[in-house]
Scaffold this motif. Structure first.
Motif, PDB file in Angstrom:
ATOM      1  N   SER A   1      14.045 -11.199  10.327  1.00  0.00           N
ATOM      2  CA  SER A   1      13.222 -10.329  11.168  1.00  0.00           C
ATOM      3  C   SER A   1      11.846 -10.097  10.540  1.00  0.00           C
ATOM      4  CB  SER A   1      13.918  -8.981  11.364  1.00  0.00           C
ATOM      5  OG  SER A   1      15.189  -9.143  11.955  1.00  0.00           O
ATOM      6  N   ALA A   2      10.841 -10.021  11.394  1.00  0.00           N
ATOM      7  CA  ALA A   2       9.471  -9.755  10.933  1.00  0.00           C
ATOM      8  C   ALA A   2       9.228  -8.250  10.951  1.00  0.00           C
ATOM      9  CB  ALA A   2       8.464 -10.478  11.821  1.00  0.00           C
ATOM     10  N   VAL A   3       9.688  -7.577   9.900  1.00  0.00           N
ATOM     11  CA  VAL A   3       9.571  -6.121   9.805  1.00  0.00           C
ATOM     12  C   VAL A   3       8.746  -5.758   8.576  1.00  0.00           C
ATOM     13  CG1 VAL A   3      11.784  -5.754  10.953  1.00  0.00           C
ATOM     14  CG2 VAL A   3      11.715  -5.962   8.461  1.00  0.00           C
ATOM     15  N   THR A   4       8.419  -4.477   8.451  1.00  0.00           N
ATOM     16  CA  THR A   4       7.748  -4.018   7.241  1.00  0.00           C
ATOM     17  C   THR A   4       8.673  -4.204   6.044  1.00  0.00           C
ATOM     18  OG1 THR A   4       8.555  -1.768   7.609  1.00  0.00           O
ATOM     19  CG2 THR A   4       6.367  -2.312   8.481  1.00  0.00           C
ATOM     20  N   LEU A   5       8.083  -4.432   4.879  1.00  0.00           N
ATOM     21  CA  LEU A   5       8.839  -4.547   3.632  1.00  0.00           C
ATOM     22  C   LEU A   5       8.494  -3.372   2.731  1.00  0.00           C
ATOM     23  CD1 LEU A   5       8.333  -8.337   2.723  1.00  0.00           C
ATOM     24  CD2 LEU A   5      10.229  -7.301   3.978  1.00  0.00           C
ATOM     25  N   THR A   6       9.451  -2.977   1.910  1.00  0.00           N
ATOM     26  CA  THR A   6       9.159  -1.967   0.894  1.00  0.00           C
ATOM     27  C   THR A   6       9.380  -2.567  -0.489  1.00  0.00           C
ATOM     28  OG1 THR A   6      11.415  -1.085   1.063  1.00  0.00           O
ATOM     29  CG2 THR A   6       9.688   0.010   2.349  1.00  0.00           C
ATOM     30  N   LEU A   7       8.603  -2.097  -1.441  1.00  0.00           N
ATOM     31  CA  LEU A   7       8.664  -2.573  -2.820  1.00  0.00           C
ATOM     32  C   LEU A   7       8.917  -1.386  -3.741  1.00  0.00           C
ATOM     33  CD1 LEU A   7       8.179  -5.034  -4.754  1.00  0.00           C
ATOM     34  CD2 LEU A   7       5.808  -4.230  -4.930  1.00  0.00           C
ATOM     35  N   GLY A   8       9.932  -1.517  -4.599  1.00  0.00           N
ATOM     36  CA  GLY A   8      10.240  -0.451  -5.537  1.00  0.00           C
ATOM     37  C   GLY A   8      11.089   0.656  -4.949  1.00  0.00           C
TER      38      GLY A   8
ATOM     39  N   LEU B   1       6.108   1.267  -2.441  1.00  0.00           N
ATOM     40  CA  LEU B   1       4.985   0.729  -1.689  1.00  0.00           C
ATOM     41  C   LEU B   1       5.509   0.011  -0.451  1.00  0.00           C
ATOM     42  CD1 LEU B   1       2.839  -0.716  -4.637  1.00  0.00           C
ATOM     43  CD2 LEU B   1       2.464   1.423  -3.378  1.00  0.00           C
ATOM     44  N   ALA B   2       4.608  -0.318   0.482  1.00  0.00           N
ATOM     45  CA  ALA B   2       5.033  -0.953   1.730  1.00  0.00           C
ATOM     46  C   ALA B   2       4.059  -2.052   2.132  1.00  0.00           C
ATOM     47  CB  ALA B   2       5.144   0.086   2.845  1.00  0.00           C
ATOM     48  N   LEU B   3       4.600  -3.067   2.806  1.00  0.00           N
ATOM     49  CA  LEU B   3       3.821  -4.189   3.324  1.00  0.00           C
ATOM     50  C   LEU B   3       3.965  -4.210   4.838  1.00  0.00           C
ATOM     51  CD1 LEU B   3       2.213  -6.774   2.278  1.00  0.00           C
ATOM     52  CD2 LEU B   3       4.353  -8.018   2.671  1.00  0.00           C
ATOM     53  N   PRO B   4       2.856  -4.284   5.597  1.00  0.00           N
ATOM     54  CA  PRO B   4       2.953  -4.281   7.064  1.00  0.00           C
ATOM     55  C   PRO B   4       3.758  -5.469   7.587  1.00  0.00           C
ATOM     56  CG  PRO B   4       0.684  -3.968   6.341  1.00  0.00           C
ATOM     57  CD  PRO B   4       1.462  -4.355   5.129  1.00  0.00           C
TER      58      PRO B   4
ATOM     59  N   SER C   1       0.834  -1.199   0.000  1.00  0.00           N
ATOM     60  CA  SER C   1       0.000   0.000   0.000  1.00  0.00           C
ATOM     61  C   SER C   1       0.868   1.249   0.000  1.00  0.00           C
ATOM     62  CB  SER C   1      -0.923   0.010   1.223  1.00  0.00           C
ATOM     63  OG  SER C   1      -0.192   0.353   2.393  1.00  0.00           O
ATOM     64  N   ASN C   2       0.191   2.392  -0.091  1.00  0.00           N
ATOM     65  CA  ASN C   2       0.899   3.672  -0.043  1.00  0.00           C
ATOM     66  C   ASN C   2       0.880   4.265   1.360  1.00  0.00           C
ATOM     67  OD1 ASN C   2      -1.794   4.353   0.128  1.00  0.00           O
ATOM     68  ND2 ASN C   2      -1.678   6.056  -1.351  1.00  0.00           N
ATOM     69  N   SER C   3       0.720   3.402   2.376  1.00  0.00           N
ATOM     70  CA  SER C   3       0.676   3.852   3.765  1.00  0.00           C
ATOM     71  C   SER C   3       2.046   4.362   4.217  1.00  0.00           C
ATOM     72  CB  SER C   3       0.233   2.708   4.680  1.00  0.00           C
ATOM     73  OG  SER C   3       0.425   3.035   6.039  1.00  0.00           O
ATOM     74  N   THR C   4       2.115   5.636   4.536  1.00  0.00           N
ATOM     75  CA  THR C   4       3.383   6.202   5.007  1.00  0.00           C
ATOM     76  C   THR C   4       3.765   5.634   6.367  1.00  0.00           C
ATOM     77  OG1 THR C   4       2.181   8.088   5.943  1.00  0.00           O
ATOM     78  CG2 THR C   4       3.076   8.333   3.704  1.00  0.00           C
TER      79      THR C   4
ATOM     80  N   ASN D   1       3.736   2.629   7.197  1.00  0.00           N
ATOM     81  CA  ASN D   1       4.501   1.403   6.972  1.00  0.00           C
ATOM     82  C   ASN D   1       5.770   1.645   6.161  1.00  0.00           C
ATOM     83  OD1 ASN D   1       2.792  -0.419   8.352  1.00  0.00           O
ATOM     84  ND2 ASN D   1       1.377  -0.436   6.607  1.00  0.00           N
ATOM     85  N   GLY D   2       5.983   2.906   5.757  1.00  0.00           N
ATOM     86  CA  GLY D   2       7.213   3.231   5.054  1.00  0.00           C
ATOM     87  C   GLY D   2       7.053   3.555   3.588  1.00  0.00           C
ATOM     88  N   ALA D   3       5.812   3.649   3.092  1.00  0.00           N
ATOM     89  CA  ALA D   3       5.608   3.983   1.681  1.00  0.00           C
ATOM     90  C   ALA D   3       5.924   5.455   1.430  1.00  0.00           C
ATOM     91  CB  ALA D   3       4.175   3.677   1.266  1.00  0.00           C
ATOM     92  N   VAL D   4       6.316   5.743   0.186  1.00  0.00           N
ATOM     93  CA  VAL D   4       6.656   7.109  -0.219  1.00  0.00           C
ATOM     94  C   VAL D   4       6.099   7.347  -1.614  1.00  0.00           C
ATOM     95  CG1 VAL D   4       8.536   8.685  -0.848  1.00  0.00           C
ATOM     96  CG2 VAL D   4       8.756   7.234   1.178  1.00  0.00           C
ATOM     97  N   GLY D   5       5.545   8.532  -1.859  1.00  0.00           N
ATOM     98  CA  GLY D   5       5.148   8.925  -3.202  1.00  0.00           C
ATOM     99  C   GLY D   5       3.957   8.152  -3.736  1.00  0.00           C
ATOM    100  N   SER D   6       3.817   8.186  -5.065  1.00  0.00           N
ATOM    101  CA  SER D   6       2.653   7.597  -5.713  1.00  0.00           C
ATOM    102  C   SER D   6       3.069   6.715  -6.879  1.00  0.00           C
ATOM    103  CB  SER D   6       1.718   8.702  -6.213  1.00  0.00           C
ATOM    104  OG  SER D   6       0.588   8.152  -6.866  1.00  0.00           O
ATOM    105  N   THR D   7       2.508   5.510  -6.917  1.00  0.00           N
ATOM    106  CA  THR D   7       2.681   4.603  -8.050  1.00  0.00           C
ATOM    107  C   THR D   7       1.363   4.507  -8.803  1.00  0.00           C
ATOM    108  OG1 THR D   7       2.070   2.661  -6.729  1.00  0.00           O
ATOM    109  CG2 THR D   7       4.406   3.255  -6.806  1.00  0.00           C
ATOM    110  N   THR D   8       1.417   4.086 -10.061  1.00  0.00           N
ATOM    111  CA  THR D   8       0.203   4.004 -10.872  1.00  0.00           C
ATOM    112  C   THR D   8       0.113   2.657 -11.567  1.00  0.00           C
ATOM    113  OG1 THR D   8       1.357   5.042 -12.725  1.00  0.00           O
ATOM    114  CG2 THR D   8       0.080   6.491 -11.277  1.00  0.00           C
ATOM    115  N   LEU D   9      -1.108   2.320 -11.999  1.00  0.00           N
ATOM    116  CA  LEU D   9      -1.345   1.085 -12.726  1.00  0.00           C
ATOM    117  C   LEU D   9      -1.255   1.353 -14.223  1.00  0.00           C
ATOM    118  CD1 LEU D   9      -2.180  -1.936 -12.603  1.00  0.00           C
ATOM    119  CD2 LEU D   9      -4.557  -1.154 -12.821  1.00  0.00           C
TER     120      LEU D   9
END
Length: 527
Positions: free
Chosen positions: A434-441, A302-305, A269-272, A274-282
């Motif tokens: 470690s069970a931490v948040t993940l970021t994608l991209g 994007l970020a994953l909890p 998600s784009n939840s800040t 969880n560490g997300a930044v900016g905007s991605t598009t489809l």
């Protein structure tokens, strides 16, 4: 230790094999090294005392004042204040499984030749390690115990080797039994490519032999030593995200605020928070096969909890990604956490983190923390504006120098199994991620972002083997990159073309009126 079948010299030779290098001693008994400063032995060797100190010896090194703790089932855990040196690849993990019944096992101890078998009357304690084999079963008494109980493992003597094919009491080739002085000696078992210690010698019991069962006390072993041990993990797909799934709810070019996995609600998600930044598009029709993809503009991630992180707590995992990279990453091929993150779990400090990242060379690298090892791809840069399939695997149970496996537990594949790079990373002890948040991209702890697109992401529990990786890459390439052509001969009618010696065969064709054109030439027939 005694062995009626092969004799003392063969038993000594067997005990010197590399898998049994963890054998050790305490006064009057045998022990086994399970970590650089931790051993197991039998509680009756210290008269069942609840705690105390003892001298432990391994590989010619002695550690006095080692603290032991009685944990039940005739087990003591011994912890030395100073670790032994040179232990890499020579320790044996305690077994936490439950498949001991009927299995082949190896007993190693140094009590002497024994009083019942080859060697006559002793000596009991000659300081020489010997080994024998057995099978965890009892069939030489009228009312045998179950081979596996909560606290103990049982076995008997079934020799000699002339009975190898006896269906009622089959023997093992090095069949033997324990004798005075063998107490605390490790019972080894081989499972799924790794050696484990499944028991320690407790002593004979009414015509058969008994070992304290290690599995029963695993919790106390881990608590007393502060260690956990990696063991082979059966690979299984945990989560899969496919961008094409979003076309039913999002229009082309729409912002991606949530990308849920197939069959569940876990979402990038784009939840800040969880560490997300900016905007991605489809992006519709983004791949060569017309599938959608997430567009990462070089300024967003994007970020994953943490609660959804399927790699958290795992000692082996695999990650697969269908990606197009339009600009090279940052940093040299040194550490993944200094590169541009593709999928990232980087943490500050010495942690069990990991990441898949892109350096300035454009070669994807898998990094494993708490040894800070990064394995980069061996092929060309993927920062070429083309679609690629990247698969990376890590298996923490692959141990260096143990004479088992390849001693290369990290692999990175790009577009096929022939383009693979291997390296050894974190292994064996306390390696669960470690069970931490993940970021994608984008990198988790730095402003470094992917300029490109991602069509699919998969995370697996366990390390996929090469055959599974090959199948996976073919599937993902067929779905997103280029469909595979199935060619069938329609003439001759039998689907076969006979080529004579020194004759040629040329096949030309195309997919309807489109390219690519197929042109296959056999220059000459079989010679």
């Amino acid at each position: 230790m005694y062995n009626r079948d092969t004799g003392s010299s063969q038993s000594v030779t067997l005990s010197n094999l590399p898998p049994f290098a963890s054998r050790a001693n305490i006064p009057g008994c045998t022990a086994v090294l399970i970590a650089p400063n931790a051993l197991l032995s039998a509680a009756h060797c210290v008269n069942y005392a609840g705690s105390g100190t003892v001298t432990a010896t391994w590989n010619g090194q002695s550690r006095s004042g080692a603290v032991f703790t009685n944990i039940g089932a005739d087990h003591i855990v011994i912890v030395t204040s100073t670790p032994f040196t040179g232990t890499l690849g020579k320790m044996t993990a305690p077994y936490s499984g439950s498949a001991e019944n009927g299995r082949l096992a190896w007993k190693v101890a140094n009590g002497g030749n024994g009083v019942l078998g080859y060697g006559g009357t002793g000596p009991f304690y000659d300081g020489v390690f010997r080994a024998m084999t057995t099978r965890l079963e009892v069939n030489n008494v009228a009312s045998p115990p179950s081979p596996v109980t909560t606290d103990f493992l049982y076995y008997d003597f079934d020799g000699p080797p002339t009975r190898l094919n006896n269906s009622s009491r089959p023997t093992t080739y090095y069949e033997g039994g324990t004798a005075p002085g063998d107490s605390g000696g490790p019972l080894y078992m081989f499972e799924n490519g790794r050696w484990y210690v499944i028991g320690v010698t407790s002593g004979p019991d009414a015509g058969y032999y008994r070992d304290g069962r290690v599995r029963t006390d695993m919790g106390q072993i881990e608590s007393a030593t502060g260690y956990s041990w990696a063991r082979p993990t059966t690979p299984a797909l945990e989560m899969k995200w496919v961008a094409q799934d979003l076309v039913t709810t999002l229009s082309d070019g729409s912002a991606v605020t949530s990308w849920p996995r197939q069959g569940g609600t876990d979402a990038w998600s784009n939840s800040t928070g969880n560490g997300a930044v900016g905007s991605t598009t489809l992006a519709y029709n983004a791949t060569p096969t017309g599938k959608a993809a997430i567009d990462f503009p070089g300024t967003a991630r994007l970020a994953l909890p943490a609660a959804s992180n399927p790699v958290g707590g795992e000692t082996a995992f695999s990650v697969a990604m269908v990606v197009r990279v339009d600009a090279a990453g940052t940093g040299t091929e040194t550490n993944w956490f200094d590169n541009t993150g593709l999928i990232d779990a980087d943490e500050s400090g010495v942690k069990n983190d990991w990441g898949l990242a892109l350096p300035s060379t454009g070669k994807p690298g898998l990094g494993i923390g708490n040894t800070d090892t990064t394995n980069y791809g061996s092929g060309s840069s993927i920062a070429d504006g083309q679609w690629h399939v990247v698969v990376a695997t890590w298996d923490g149970s692959e141990v260096t120098g143990d004479a088992v496996g390849s001693d290369r537990n990290m692999s990175v594949y790009v577009d096929g199994v022939s383009a693979v790079s291997r390296k050894q990373g974190a292994e064996f002890l306390n390696v669960a991620r470690s069970a931490v948040t993940l970021t994608l991209g984008g990198s988790r702890n730095a402003a470094r972002y992917l300029d490109g697109r991602i069509a699919e992401v998969r995370l697996y529990r366990g390390a996929l083997d090469e055959a599974a990786v090959s199948t996976l890459i073919s599937e993902l390439k067929g779905t997103h990159v280029a469909p595979q052509a199935d060619l069938t001969l329609t003439r001759p009618a039998n689907g076969k073309a006979v080529v004579q010696v020194n004759q040629g065969l040329v096949i030309d064709g195309s997919f309807g009126s489109t390219t690519p054109v197929i042109s296959l030439t056999q220059a000459s027939g079989p010679g």
